[in-house]
Motif scaffolding. Structure first.
Motif, PDB file in Angstrom:
ATOM      1  N   ARG A   7       0.868  -1.162   0.000  1.00 46.41           N
ATOM      2  CA  ARG A   7       0.000   0.000   0.000  1.00 46.41           C
ATOM      3  C   ARG A   7       0.914   1.224   0.000  1.00 46.41           C
ATOM      4  N   GLU A  11      -2.378   5.965   0.024  1.00 42.09           N
ATOM      5  CA  GLU A  11      -3.583   5.232   0.443  1.00 42.09           C
ATOM      6  C   GLU A  11      -3.766   5.236   1.965  1.00 42.09           C
ATOM      7  N   LYS A  13      -5.140   6.025   5.571  1.00 44.98           N
ATOM      8  CA  LYS A  13      -6.481   6.420   6.038  1.00 44.98           C
ATOM      9  C   LYS A  13      -6.352   7.704   6.855  1.00 44.98           C
ATOM     10  N   THR A  94       3.840   4.179  -7.724  1.00 45.21           N
ATOM     11  CA  THR A  94       2.447   4.225  -8.205  1.00 45.21           C
ATOM     12  C   THR A  94       2.285   3.585  -9.578  1.00 45.21           C
TER      13      THR A  94
END
Ligand code: FRU
Length: 488
Positions: A7, A11, A13, A94
């Motif tokens: 991740r 990304e 949270k 990415t």
């Protein structure tokens, strides 16, 4: 379902990164003057370069805790190698060509700009992997942009597995060379080379022919440079058996000195040795700075090992910058001059020890430098106990009978990696004088003996509530001179 470890930081949270930061900052094992991550795991130093007066250090970084996952390149810079400023993450993986991480690599300067080289790590569902070699531009303002024609090298050459990585680039006679660590299809380690006239388009040149043909199953993080008229290779081989004083860590690092002919890729090796004899040292990288010094940073840590501080969600640090030179074929590592800036007022201790100890009580906060000399050595054994709290101590013992120097961390309550042993050693020939320079930074220790000919880099995790001192001891008689500097 468990969160994927692949991740990116994009990304995260809401509140997740702040929570990671808050957790890590509570850890009193965090160093105060070594480069380390605010949270998450760092490993190899990457992209080392001085550009326009500023030193840039990048490092492998996984944001979400003390584990190896999706690797980014984190970025710090400095004008003096002492004070570091944190910059935004330089490389976030990415793209498809780096789907499982922006892995390690080096940097060069070209036309006033920095060029960063790295490996796009790609893993497939069947467990296999591949690697792409990629480029990014480091602008003078510190920003980093990926090259629009990435990957510069797609996939791996015939004859090698998917383990091809860690590009280190240099220029010689108008040609650019890219050195990579590789694994042959027969699962032995090797070094391979690509070449280019513009550092952007690359073609495969071949394998470096060394007289170390069968030395472990993979060679990581290769480096090549000229030093004091010789050619030096440095790399991190995996799969070497411990032997005598050498190769006790899970993976190891060697330097090899000789003569390299870049045209034929032949390396006439004269000598090789482990670079650092401590418990925690891996994946070093060097670069030449604008004043011509060859400087090294390394990861103070090992792959595939859990550390006591992992519970705080951060891991590892980089060594202090070390200036390299050769004395004959021996590599000498010296902490850079600039580090004097970290010193507070000196405290001096001088005298003769006879079957006794001197204790430096000032050392309670475990952030200091010691510069010392032992003379008139009439002792069987003498040395230092760092982090000494009566219950625990890191013992550095010079043993004139066994002609060796040992570092022993067996007494610590917080142990790790004990399957690789709790003592490290190196051969040492007793002479009339020994100098020892020690840097302690909370849970890090770097020990330089005889001007940096023998170096031990290690972590230790003293009990959180213990008060440490430094003891100097001798069985027999020895003269000592100690300059102690607190660091703040
Ligand atoms: C060495 C290494 C490199 C790789 C990187 C991944 O520690 O395994 O070979 O590029 O770490 O983080």
């Amino acid at each position: 379902m468990a969160e994927s470890k692949y991740r990116t930081i994009l990304e995260a949270k809401s509140g997740e990164l702040e929570a990671l930061k808050d957790k890590a900052i509570k850890d009193t094992w965090q160093p105060i003057y070594h480069i380390h991550p605010q949270y998450g795991l760092m490993n190899d130093p990457n992209g080392l370069i001085q550009l326009n007066g500023e030193y840039h250090v990048f490092y492998q970084w996984y944001p979400y805790g003390a584990m190896h996952g999706m690797k980014h390149w984190a970025h710090v810079k400095s004008t003096d190698l002492v004070t570091w400023e944190r910059l935004p993450v330089a490389l976030t993986p990415t793209e498809e060509y780096e789907s499982h991480g922006a892995y390690s690599g080096g940097a060069i300067e070209k036309d006033g700009q920095g060029l960063l080289f790295y490996t796009g790590n790609v893993k497939y569902e069947d467990g296999s992997r591949s690697a792409n070699q990629c480029i990014a531009m480091l602008n003078r303002d510190g920003s980093v942009e990926k090259y629009t024609h990435n990957p510069a090298v797609q996939g791996v050459p015939d004859g090698y597995t998917g383990h091809v990585r860690d590009p280190k680039v240099w220029k010689e006679n108008d040609t650019y060379y890219m050195l990579l660590g590789a694994q042959r299809e027969n699962e032995t380690g090797a070094l391979i080379v690509y070449e280019s006239s513009d550092a952007l388009q690359w073609s495969f040149k071949g394998e470096v022919k060394t007289s170390l043909p069968d030395f472990g199953y993979m060679w990581e993080c290769p480096d090549y440079f000229k030093l004091d008229g010789k050619d030096v290779f440095v790399f991190s081989p995996q799969g070497i058996k411990a032997d005598g004083h050498n190769f006790y860590n899970i993976y190891n690092v060697i330097y090899a000195v000789g003569t390299f002919d870049v045209e034929s890729l032949t390396f006439e090796m004269e000598y090789y040795r482990e670079i650092d004899k401590g418990f925690d040292f891996y994946a070093p990288q060097t670069f030449q700075d604008e004043s011509g010094r060859r400087l090294l940073f390394a990861w103070i840590g090992n792959p595939d090992v859990d550390y006591p501080s992992d519970e705080y969600g951060w891991a590892h640090a980089l060594t202090l910058p070390r200036e390299l030179s050769l004395e004959g074929n021996e590599l000498v590592q010296k902490p850079v001059e600039e580090l004097h800036k970290l010193r507070d007022q000196a405290v001096h201790f001088r005298g003769t020890l006879k079957n006794e100890e001197v204790i430096i009580d000032e050392a309670t906060n475990n952030a200091y430098e010691i510069n010392m000399t032992f003379r008139e050595i009439g002792a069987k054994q003498f040395g230092l106990e760092l982090f000494n709290s009566k219950e625990e101590e890191l013992r550095l013992v010079f043993d004139t009978e066994k002609q060796e120097v040992r570092l022993d961390r067996s007494s610590f309550h917080h142990q790790y990696a004990t399957e690789y042993g709790v003592v490290r050693s190196e051969k040492w020939t007793a002479s009339n004088e020994v100098d020892v320079r020690v840097f302690v930074d909370k849970s890090i220790v770097e020990i330089y003996i005889n001007g940096g000919k023998i170096v031990f880099t290690s972590r230790v995790f003293p009990k959180k509530d213990s008060k440490s001192a430094v003891n100097v001891f001798a069985e027999g008689a020895v003269d000592y001179r100690i300059d102690y500097y607190g660091m703040s």
